[in-house]
Write an enzyme that holds these catalytic residues in place. Structure first.
Site, short mmCIF file in Angstrom:
data_model
loop_
_atom_site.label_atom_id
_atom_site.label_comp_id
_atom_site.label_asym_id
_atom_site.label_seq_id
_atom_site.Cartn_x
_atom_site.Cartn_y
_atom_site.Cartn_z
N GLY A 73 -1.17 7.72 -0.11
CA GLY A 73 -1.53 7.95 1.29
C GLY A 73 -0.39 7.80 2.28
N GLY B 62 0.82 -1.20 0.00
CA GLY B 62 0.00 0.00 0.00
C GLY B 62 0.86 1.25 0.00
CE1 TYR C 252 -10.05 0.94 8.22
CE2 TYR C 252 -10.66 2.08 10.25
CZ TYR C 252 -9.75 1.85 9.23
OH TYR C 252 -8.56 2.51 9.21
#
Length: 246
Positions: A17, A13, A150
């Site tokens: 971000g 990832g 989440y």
């Protein structure tokens, strides 16, 4: 000379971000990084930003085949890995009564299953004294509306920081978690555009610092856990401006 010259880092990832911010910080301080992402255009942009000390790999964090391929690529590029930073993850903002099985499975596949098998598959490449950093969230210790799935996926990941550290410490590998709070990466605008402004205002109101954090304020904490915190294992380092603490 950079602080992390000669260090090899894998960041899942890492094409956008918080993961990209961590990759940029480590590259700026001398490390060589391999970053993953699911979208080719985002990866290409990350590669341009990070420069010659970065390798970009298209990889789906929920796919065991992709994780196996990632381990093979990391071995080909680095031989051994000095730090593994797991940043790949997705959000879910569905109220409890609106959650579907598809959403539940997707969130846990990317946020929980993927990190577990990423550490498992890359562990043979981790050098003695290396660090693994799992990205959790302050949502794992709070009871916010519409974040049940989440939050649970991140709570499981926080547990893994303890259990995986216990299993890997005999090999000299530390596993820790880093728990970001409200850090402005543009993710809300992409995932819940209709609610983004409202949520940002609410989180700003709840922050003791009265603002959102910046990705460049998160990145040094990742490096600390990955390399500098040599007598730290199994913890969750909270980076949230005091939001969950004060």
């Amino acid at each position: 000379m950079g602080r992390y010259d000669g260090k090899n880092v894998v960041i899942t990832g890492g094409s956008s971000g918080l993961g990209l911010a961590a990759a940029q910080y480590l590259v700026d301080h001398g490390a060589r990084v391999l970053v993953t992402g699911r979208h080719r255009d985002t990866l290409e942009d990350a590669g341009r930003r990070l420069g010659n000390n970065a390798i970009t790999v298209r990889s789906d964090a929920s796919s065991l085949a992709d994780i196996d391929a990632l381990a093979g690529r990391a071995e080909d590029e680095f031989g051994t890995v000095d730090a593994l930073v797991v940043c790949a993850g997705i959000g879910s903002f569905d109220p409890f009564d609106a959650v579907t099985e598809k959403t539940f499975d997707e969130v846990f596949a990317i946020n929980t299953k993927g990190p577990f098998f990423t550490v498992q598959r890359l562990a043979p490449l981790l050098a003695e004294g290396s660090g693994v950093v799992l990205t959790t969230s302050i949502a794992n210790q709070t009871g916010w509306d519409a974040l049940s799935v989440y939050s649970a996926s991140k709570a499981a990941l926080r547990s893994m920081a303890r259990t995986l550290s216990k299993e890997l410490l005999p090999r000299g590998i530390r596993v820790n978690a880093i728990s970001p709070g409200s850090i402005d990466t543009g993710k809300l605008e992409k995932e819940v555009p209709a609610k983004a402004a409202q949520l940002k205002a609410e989180f700003t109101e709840s922050s003791p610092m009265g603002r959102w954090g910046r990705p460049d304020e998160f990145a040094p904490a990742v490096a600390f856990l990955a390399f500098d915190a040599t007598y730290v294992a199994g913890i969750e380092l909270v980076v949230d401006g005091g939001e969950s603490q004060l």
